[in-house]
Write a protein that holds these residues in place. Sequence first.
Motif, PDB file in Angstrom:
ATOM      1  N   GLY A 148       0.826  -1.160   0.094  1.00  0.00           N
ATOM      2  CA  GLY A 148      -0.082   0.098   0.091  1.00  0.00           C
ATOM      3  C   GLY A 148       0.828   1.123  -0.044  1.00  0.00           C
ATOM      4  N   THR A 149       1.988   1.240  -0.524  1.00  0.00           N
ATOM      5  CA  THR A 149       2.872   2.421  -0.566  1.00  0.00           C
ATOM      6  C   THR A 149       3.324   2.671  -2.071  1.00  0.00           C
ATOM      7  N   ALA A 150       3.386   4.171  -2.259  1.00  0.00           N
ATOM      8  CA  ALA A 150       3.947   4.588  -3.667  1.00  0.00           C
ATOM      9  C   ALA A 150       5.422   4.800  -3.555  1.00  0.00           C
ATOM     10  N   TYR A 151       6.263   4.533  -4.446  1.00  0.00           N
ATOM     11  CA  TYR A 151       7.700   4.863  -4.389  1.00  0.00           C
ATOM     12  C   TYR A 151       8.059   5.482  -5.562  1.00  0.00           C
ATOM     13  N   ALA A 152       9.159   6.304  -5.470  1.00  0.00           N
ATOM     14  CA  ALA A 152      10.021   7.186  -6.601  1.00  0.00           C
ATOM     15  C   ALA A 152      11.513   6.729  -6.393  1.00  0.00           C
ATOM     16  N   VAL A 153      11.655   6.323  -7.793  1.00  0.00           N
ATOM     17  CA  VAL A 153      13.115   5.974  -7.925  1.00  0.00           C
ATOM     18  C   VAL A 153      13.914   6.872  -8.624  1.00  0.00           C
ATOM     19  N   GLU A 154      15.126   7.330  -7.973  1.00  0.00           N
ATOM     20  CA  GLU A 154      15.894   8.125  -8.920  1.00  0.00           C
ATOM     21  C   GLU A 154      17.478   7.472  -8.663  1.00  0.00           C
ATOM     22  N   ALA A 155      17.907   7.332 -10.053  1.00  0.00           N
ATOM     23  CA  ALA A 155      19.378   6.889 -10.139  1.00  0.00           C
ATOM     24  C   ALA A 155      20.163   7.748 -10.881  1.00  0.00           C
ATOM     25  N   GLN A 156      21.619   7.944 -10.280  1.00  0.00           N
ATOM     26  CA  GLN A 156      22.440   8.665 -10.774  1.00  0.00           C
ATOM     27  C   GLN A 156      23.739   7.598 -11.412  1.00  0.00           C
ATOM     28  N   ASP A 157      24.152   7.917 -12.664  1.00  0.00           N
ATOM     29  CA  ASP A 157      25.500   7.013 -12.985  1.00  0.00           C
ATOM     30  C   ASP A 157      26.812   7.787 -12.470  1.00  0.00           C
ATOM     31  N   ALA A 158      27.860   7.291 -13.013  1.00  0.00           N
ATOM     32  CA  ALA A 158      29.060   7.831 -12.515  1.00  0.00           C
ATOM     33  C   ALA A 158      29.401   9.164 -13.355  1.00  0.00           C
ATOM     34  N   ASP A 159      28.695   9.458 -14.663  1.00  0.00           N
ATOM     35  CA  ASP A 159      28.831  10.359 -15.376  1.00  0.00           C
ATOM     36  C   ASP A 159      27.693  11.878 -14.897  1.00  0.00           C
ATOM     37  N   GLY A 160      27.066  11.487 -13.760  1.00  0.00           N
ATOM     38  CA  GLY A 160      26.262  12.449 -13.321  1.00  0.00           C
ATOM     39  C   GLY A 160      24.691  12.477 -14.113  1.00  0.00           C
ATOM     40  N   LYS A 161      24.609  11.577 -15.032  1.00  0.00           N
ATOM     41  CA  LYS A 161      23.396  11.736 -15.708  1.00  0.00           C
ATOM     42  C   LYS A 161      22.230  10.612 -14.895  1.00  0.00           C
ATOM     43  N   SER A 162      20.916  10.922 -14.871  1.00  0.00           N
ATOM     44  CA  SER A 162      20.156  10.237 -13.933  1.00  0.00           C
ATOM     45  C   SER A 162      18.948  10.021 -14.792  1.00  0.00           C
ATOM     46  N   ALA A 163      18.142   8.969 -14.296  1.00  0.00           N
ATOM     47  CA  ALA A 163      17.019   8.477 -14.742  1.00  0.00           C
ATOM     48  C   ALA A 163      15.965   8.176 -13.450  1.00  0.00           C
ATOM     49  N   LYS A 164      14.673   8.164 -13.794  1.00  0.00           N
ATOM     50  CA  LYS A 164      13.756   8.263 -12.647  1.00  0.00           C
ATOM     51  C   LYS A 164      12.688   7.174 -12.896  1.00  0.00           C
ATOM     52  N   ALA A 165      12.027   6.936 -12.037  1.00  0.00           N
ATOM     53  CA  ALA A 165      10.914   5.651 -12.242  1.00  0.00           C
ATOM     54  C   ALA A 165       9.961   5.526 -11.158  1.00  0.00           C
ATOM     55  N   GLU A 166       8.860   5.298 -11.236  1.00  0.00           N
ATOM     56  CA  GLU A 166       7.663   5.219 -10.056  1.00  0.00           C
ATOM     57  C   GLU A 166       7.065   4.048 -10.016  1.00  0.00           C
ATOM     58  N   PHE A 167       6.525   3.518  -8.744  1.00  0.00           N
ATOM     59  CA  PHE A 167       5.658   2.436  -8.791  1.00  0.00           C
ATOM     60  C   PHE A 167       5.022   2.460  -7.649  1.00  0.00           C
ATOM     61  N   ALA A 168       3.725   1.484  -7.287  1.00  0.00           N
ATOM     62  CA  ALA A 168       3.132   1.375  -6.079  1.00  0.00           C
ATOM     63  C   ALA A 168       2.819   0.146  -5.956  1.00  0.00           C
ATOM     64  N   THR A 169       2.913  -0.313  -4.662  1.00  0.00           N
ATOM     65  CA  THR A 169       2.556  -1.791  -4.360  1.00  0.00           C
ATOM     66  C   THR A 169       0.936  -1.952  -3.767  1.00  0.00           C
TER      67      THR A 169
END
Length: 387
Positions: free
Chosen positions: A100-121
């Motif tokens: 019953g929880t929503a999550y936001a994901v943010e990842a950053q790589d070694a070059d400083g570029k980032s990507a995001k994702a979201e999901f909920a249980t």
Amino acid sequence: MNRIPVPALLATTALALTLGACSGGPGGSGAGSDRAAPSTRISVNLTGRQAEAGAPVVVTLTEGPRLRQVTVTDSKGGNLAGRVSADGKTWTSERPAAPGTAYAVEAQDADGKSAKAEFATAAPDKVNKLTLAPGKNTTVGVAQPLSIVFDHPVKDKAAVERRLKVTTSNPTEGSWGWMQDWSGKDRVDWRPKEYWKPGTKVTLDAELNGVDSGSGGWFVRDYSTTFTIGRNQVVEVDLDGHRLKLLRDGQVVKDVPVSAGTPGGEKASWRGKTVLMSKEGTINMRSETVGLGDAYDKMVDYSMRLTWSGMYAHAAPWNAAYFGNANKSSGCVGMSDANAAAVYAAVQVGDPFEITGSDAKGTQALNNGYGEWNLSWADWQARSALR
């Protein structure tokens, strides 16, 4: 429940973020030289709005040099801690995703570029809760165990026990042990190998949010309690000698005559190492509540509970003729008003009552209050789900 919107592209389990870069040749203006930088892509093992809870969140770098950091934030503002693998390609949360929880994901790589994702249980079908003893910020005696009683059955006891973390202010060996509580509910206690050292500070962190207890349902929050061990006190009750002694730091500070339970039947007292559960003051005691018919119905002063089955130490002036020479009570340890008042004022919840003698109906059961001190250390350790 507040949910973070989940983009439709998450059905692919991967997300790419393309960043622009501007560069020009030597001496050039840079006009027309814009070009796309390499993409950073991640995939997340949990996707959509009804993801299954109870598993760690795993973020995988599908394109890019290596992960530098990953942040997973829940809808309440909390973060899931985790670790990046040695090869830098995956990040795994230390704890499972909660239901019953929503999550936001943010990842950053070694070059400083980032990507995001979201999901909920998905929300849980059933929620399990628990009750902790002793209470938070209390001071208790040297025999007091940590005790957890669950609202619903715990089928996966090992999964629950792994998330129970006990921290002490000095080195203290201890173990969890499972049993069925007197109420019929599942219960797990933590006791040290020997009585606690006075002054020890004890903290329990029950990091259960996201743990599935089995048929009893999910835990949807964490719990904690902190308490301190007080004076080194032991109460010795000699059923055959009809005496109660209070020892502090090994020295006798009170020695009073008593009359305990009438031997030879259900009115006899229990023997063994029990623990003072509560100081209840003046209470109404009725014999039918402990299976003794209509033998008594009294207001009783200075009541100190020793078992769930109704054994107390308390004032019993009606038995004055027997103090120090005969056991004639209905199971409790009785003494004069003055002596009961003095003992009541001196003892702490959690003090051990070590009851010995042949004038007993047996040894206190494990779950009849806190009976774990009647087991050997090896037998107690064997009750852990992780042994």
